[in-house]
Design a protein around this motif. Structure first.
Motif, PDB file in Angstrom:
ATOM      1  N   THR A   1       0.826  -1.202   0.000  1.00  0.00           N
ATOM      2  CA  THR A   1       0.000   0.000   0.000  1.00  0.00           C
ATOM      3  C   THR A   1       0.865   1.258   0.000  1.00  0.00           C
ATOM      4  O   THR A   1       2.026   1.233   0.428  1.00  0.00           O
ATOM      5  N   LEU A   2       0.241   2.349  -0.446  1.00  0.00           N
ATOM      6  CA  LEU A   2       0.927   3.637  -0.431  1.00  0.00           C
ATOM      7  C   LEU A   2       1.346   4.005   0.993  1.00  0.00           C
ATOM      8  O   LEU A   2       2.484   4.407   1.239  1.00  0.00           O
ATOM      9  N   GLY A   3       0.429   3.832   1.941  1.00  0.00           N
ATOM     10  CA  GLY A   3       0.757   4.177   3.325  1.00  0.00           C
ATOM     11  C   GLY A   3       1.854   3.288   3.879  1.00  0.00           C
ATOM     12  O   GLY A   3       2.737   3.757   4.612  1.00  0.00           O
ATOM     13  N   GLY A   4       1.810   2.027   3.532  1.00  0.00           N
ATOM     14  CA  GLY A   4       2.847   1.103   3.993  1.00  0.00           C
ATOM     15  C   GLY A   4       4.204   1.487   3.458  1.00  0.00           C
ATOM     16  O   GLY A   4       5.221   1.360   4.151  1.00  0.00           O
ATOM     17  N   ASP A   5       4.225   1.958   2.215  1.00  0.00           N
ATOM     18  CA  ASP A   5       5.505   2.408   1.649  1.00  0.00           C
ATOM     19  C   ASP A   5       5.994   3.667   2.349  1.00  0.00           C
ATOM     20  O   ASP A   5       7.165   3.766   2.721  1.00  0.00           O
ATOM     21  N   LEU A   6       5.102   4.635   2.526  1.00  0.00           N
ATOM     22  CA  LEU A   6       5.535   5.909   3.121  1.00  0.00           C
ATOM     23  C   LEU A   6       5.993   5.726   4.573  1.00  0.00           C
ATOM     24  O   LEU A   6       6.852   6.461   5.040  1.00  0.00           O
ATOM     25  N   CYS A   7       5.412   4.746   5.258  1.00  0.00           N
ATOM     26  CA  CYS A   7       5.768   4.520   6.670  1.00  0.00           C
ATOM     27  C   CYS A   7       6.722   3.333   6.840  1.00  0.00           C
ATOM     28  O   CYS A   7       6.948   2.885   7.964  1.00  0.00           O
ATOM     29  N   HIS A   8       7.248   2.832   5.737  1.00  0.00           N
ATOM     30  CA  HIS A   8       8.141   1.665   5.813  1.00  0.00           C
ATOM     31  C   HIS A   8       9.348   2.008   6.676  1.00  0.00           C
ATOM     32  O   HIS A   8       9.954   3.068   6.521  1.00  0.00           O
ATOM     33  N   LEU A   9       9.681   1.104   7.566  1.00  0.00           N
ATOM     34  CA  LEU A   9      10.824   1.361   8.445  1.00  0.00           C
ATOM     35  C   LEU A   9      12.124   1.061   7.697  1.00  0.00           C
ATOM     36  O   LEU A   9      12.133   0.341   6.701  1.00  0.00           O
ATOM     37  N   PRO A  10      13.213   1.627   8.169  1.00  0.00           N
ATOM     38  CA  PRO A  10      14.476   1.497   7.429  1.00  0.00           C
ATOM     39  C   PRO A  10      14.922   0.045   7.270  1.00  0.00           C
ATOM     40  O   PRO A  10      14.660  -0.803   8.129  1.00  0.00           O
TER      41      PRO A  10
ATOM     42  N   PHE B   1      20.837   5.594   8.895  1.00  0.00           N
ATOM     43  CA  PHE B   1      20.090   4.752   7.946  1.00  0.00           C
ATOM     44  C   PHE B   1      19.563   5.597   6.794  1.00  0.00           C
ATOM     45  O   PHE B   1      19.622   6.830   6.833  1.00  0.00           O
ATOM     46  N   VAL B   2      19.036   4.946   5.778  1.00  0.00           N
ATOM     47  CA  VAL B   2      18.378   5.690   4.705  1.00  0.00           C
ATOM     48  C   VAL B   2      16.879   5.422   4.750  1.00  0.00           C
ATOM     49  O   VAL B   2      16.434   4.317   5.074  1.00  0.00           O
ATOM     50  N   SER B   3      16.113   6.441   4.412  1.00  0.00           N
ATOM     51  CA  SER B   3      14.666   6.331   4.289  1.00  0.00           C
ATOM     52  C   SER B   3      14.347   5.223   3.291  1.00  0.00           C
ATOM     53  O   SER B   3      14.941   5.144   2.218  1.00  0.00           O
ATOM     54  N   ALA B   4      13.384   4.372   3.645  1.00  0.00           N
ATOM     55  CA  ALA B   4      13.091   3.221   2.791  1.00  0.00           C
ATOM     56  C   ALA B   4      12.013   3.517   1.750  1.00  0.00           C
ATOM     57  O   ALA B   4      11.849   2.752   0.810  1.00  0.00           O
ATOM     58  N   SER B   5      11.272   4.596   1.906  1.00  0.00           N
ATOM     59  CA  SER B   5      10.120   4.811   1.024  1.00  0.00           C
ATOM     60  C   SER B   5      10.547   4.978  -0.425  1.00  0.00           C
ATOM     61  O   SER B   5      11.441   5.762  -0.748  1.00  0.00           O
ATOM     62  N   ARG B   6       9.871   4.241  -1.292  1.00  0.00           N
ATOM     63  CA  ARG B   6      10.159   4.355  -2.725  1.00  0.00           C
ATOM     64  C   ARG B   6       9.261   5.381  -3.396  1.00  0.00           C
ATOM     65  O   ARG B   6       9.631   5.965  -4.410  1.00  0.00           O
ATOM     66  N   PHE B   7       8.064   5.571  -2.851  1.00  0.00           N
ATOM     67  CA  PHE B   7       7.155   6.550  -3.449  1.00  0.00           C
ATOM     68  C   PHE B   7       7.483   7.987  -3.039  1.00  0.00           C
ATOM     69  O   PHE B   7       7.165   8.931  -3.754  1.00  0.00           O
TER      70      PHE B   7
ATOM     71  N   VAL C   1      19.184   7.924   0.166  1.00  0.00           N
ATOM     72  CA  VAL C   1      20.509   8.526   0.364  1.00  0.00           C
ATOM     73  C   VAL C   1      20.638   9.212   1.727  1.00  0.00           C
ATOM     74  O   VAL C   1      21.738   9.600   2.102  1.00  0.00           O
ATOM     75  N   ALA C   2      19.528   9.354   2.449  1.00  0.00           N
ATOM     76  CA  ALA C   2      19.524  10.102   3.712  1.00  0.00           C
ATOM     77  C   ALA C   2      18.448   9.509   4.615  1.00  0.00           C
ATOM     78  O   ALA C   2      17.596   8.750   4.137  1.00  0.00           O
ATOM     79  N   PRO C   3      18.439   9.842   5.889  1.00  0.00           N
ATOM     80  CA  PRO C   3      17.389   9.313   6.773  1.00  0.00           C
ATOM     81  C   PRO C   3      15.976   9.745   6.379  1.00  0.00           C
ATOM     82  O   PRO C   3      15.006   9.169   6.839  1.00  0.00           O
ATOM     83  N   THR C   4      15.869  10.756   5.552  1.00  0.00           N
ATOM     84  CA  THR C   4      14.572  11.155   4.994  1.00  0.00           C
ATOM     85  C   THR C   4      14.742  11.257   3.484  1.00  0.00           C
ATOM     86  O   THR C   4      15.866  11.269   2.992  1.00  0.00           O
ATOM     87  N   PRO C   5      13.622  11.361   2.743  1.00  0.00           N
ATOM     88  CA  PRO C   5      13.763  11.731   1.335  1.00  0.00           C
ATOM     89  C   PRO C   5      14.526  13.061   1.270  1.00  0.00           C
ATOM     90  O   PRO C   5      14.349  13.907   2.145  1.00  0.00           O
TER      91      PRO C   5
END
Lengths: 331, 180
Positions: free
Chosen positions: A108-117, A157-163, A264-268
């Motif tokens: 899901t979109l929400g699962g991607d945006l909140c995906h943990l590192p 860590f790097v942010s995991a979200s792909r979207f 590349v960073a802890p956030t987008p």
């Protein structure tokens, strides 16, 4: 896995109420592909899992206020195939990179945006900040997949979200509800992500009892967009780096540009230097290359991930070329 | 949603905490629709669908590879969608139609995907095969005329340590061209 309660609300207000009963000890469940392994391996512990998949208001894609609203339960496949999102090709590019029908159909979109590192120290139980006996494990250990920007604090860590890069480049806003019933706030997606200073802080602004419900995209107009991910393997894998570009091109020249890097960073990572290079210019392989160089001019790689700087640079260049239909060759 | 629908076995069930009818705690008997039949199973909130299918219903086609998780050997279909049973809670599958690889055979009649795996030698040790077959079936239903590139993109969520991808890809490509 420790025992926990399972709650299955039908409405957003029920979800918020159920999340608020154990503040800080409740976890939001959608498809479960990220959460379940974390619980099974006791990386996370929770008293209550709140399954939001029966909350119908969180589903679907609708035209709203000259833009498009997407519920957080919308799947990758639905985003890729929705005619309402046809003018946002950078989103489709993301789904194309997720090479597993199981994730496309359930993720899901929400699962991607909140995906943990995906940081291997975090996934081994050392917490988001990956500390052991006062040492930062990514600093002293293997940091080949860690951050090359925004890594001067304790989070490596790097942010995991792909979207997220694509949505941020489009100027997306997100809606959060809770902790009180019917309480809602809208904010730009780039402000949703935080770089934690403590393990408990998490990777988003969401506070206990709050729920991410919708993402709103402004109208696409004539803007061009693309996402370019560097994937190490052909199968299901996380990008080494990614970049999303959204460009407003008028009479051959770039009026506005938004370039956002991922992984590349802890956030987008919004790159103003890259966007600035493009303003007023015609997009050519040369200007795209200069934007890529500008994007990484302030990179701060760790001991073993300098290679990611070059990949990030190339991601930016190729995202810009892809958005403008100039990317040639297989890669 | 009846709060009293919580069975007590194993840990005592506490359903209506604070008068809340939407919370399950402890073991509960639920009905899952698996391969067209309603089956009663007893689950806890933490029970995965994979555990229920294998341990309670004897459907051992889907495989458990807990250390790897996203490897695809646990793929089943839920409401037609390819789903990792190992990362799905059993309670989430209530009210949905679950299909396992066992549903792809009816007496002597077998699904063309299974026949295609055999024809193109799309298996070696066989461990990943049931999950790969289900993923391929779900993929072809969504993409009945898929190209080679689309097949590679769609079936990347299944890992085969023997490296039989070429045969599986050929099987999927032949069925896509055949409109299966």
């Amino acid at each position: 896995m420790n025992p926990f309660e399972y709650a299955h609300p039908q409405t957003e207000n029920e979800a918020v109420a159920l999340l608020g009963e154990h503040p800080g000890d409740s976890t939001i469940l959608a498809a479960g592909m990220d959460l379940m392994p974390l619980l099974q391996q006791s990386v996370l512990e929770t008293k209550r899992v709140v399954d939001i998949t029966r909350v119908d208001s969180l589903r679907g894609i609708d035209t709203v206020d000259g833009g498009v609203t997407i519920g957080v339960l919308t799947t990758l496949e639905e985003i890729a195939y929705s005619p309402l999102l046809a003018e946002y090709p950078s989103l489709r590019d993301v789904v194309d990179g997720v090479r597993a029908i199981q994730v496309q159909q359930n993720g899901t979109l929400g699962g991607d945006l909140c995906h943990l590192p995906n940081c291997w120290y975090f996934r081994s139980g050392y917490g988001l900040l990956a500390r052991d006996g006062g040492r930062s494990l990514p600093e002293v250990g293997d940091n080949r997949y860690h951050a090359v920007f925004g890594n001067s604090g304790p989070a490596k860590f790097v942010s995991a979200s792909r979207f997220a890069p694509a949505f941020i480049a489009w100027g997306a806003q997100v809606r959060i509800t809770g902790p009180e019933p019917d309480q809602e706030q809208w904010l730009p997606l780039d402000q949703f992500f935080v770089t934690p200073q403590t393990d408990r802080q998490g990777v988003t602004l969401l506070k206990p009892g709050q729920l991410l419900t919708h993402v709103w995209l402004p109208g696409a107009g004539q803007k061009l967009s693309a996402t370019y991910e560097v994937l190490e393997m052909e199968g299901l894998d996380w990008p080494l780096t990614a970049a999303a570009a959204t460009l407003d091109v008028d009479a051959g020249r770039v009026r506005r540009a938004s370039i956002v890097l991922g992984h590349v960073a802890p956030t987008p990572w919004v790159s103003h230097p890259a966007a600035d290079v493009l303003i007023g210019q015609t997009v050519t392989p040369e200007t795209a290359r200069l934007a890529g160089e500008a994007a990484v001019s302030e990179a701060t790689p760790l001991s073993a991930n300098a290679y990611k700087v070059r990949l990030a640079q190339t991601s930016v260049t190729r995202a810009i070329l892809k958005a403008t239909g100039q990317l040639e060759g297989g890669l | 949603m009846a709060a009293t629908a919580v069975a007590t076995r194993g840990e005592p069930a506490v359903a209506a905490q604070d008068g809340n009818t939407n919370v399950v705690s402890g073991a509960k008997e639920i009905t899952l629709n698996v391969n067209g039949e309603d089956r009663k199973v007893t689950v806890e909130p933490r029970t995965s669908l994979l555990e229920v299918l294998r341990d309670q219903l004897g459907l051992t086609g889907c495989k458990d590879l807990q250390d790897i998780y996203v490897d695809g050997a646990d793929t089943v279909m839920i409401d037609g969608k390819a789903t990792y049973a190992g990362t799905t809670f059993a309670l989430q599958a209530e009210g949905k139609k679950i299909r396992t690889v066992e549903s792809l055979r009816d007496g002597r009649s077998i699904d063309p995907v299974i026949a295609g795996f055999v024809k193109h030698d799309g298996l070696q040790c066989g461990y990943c095969t049931p999950g790969f077959v289900v993923a391929t079936r779900a993929f072809l239903e969504q993409n009945p005329t898929a190209s080679l590139e689309e097949i590679r993109k769609g079936l990347g969520g299944n890992v085969c340590r023997c490296g039989t991808y070429d045969g599986i890809t050929k099987c999927a490509l032949e069925l896509a061209k055949g409109g299966a």
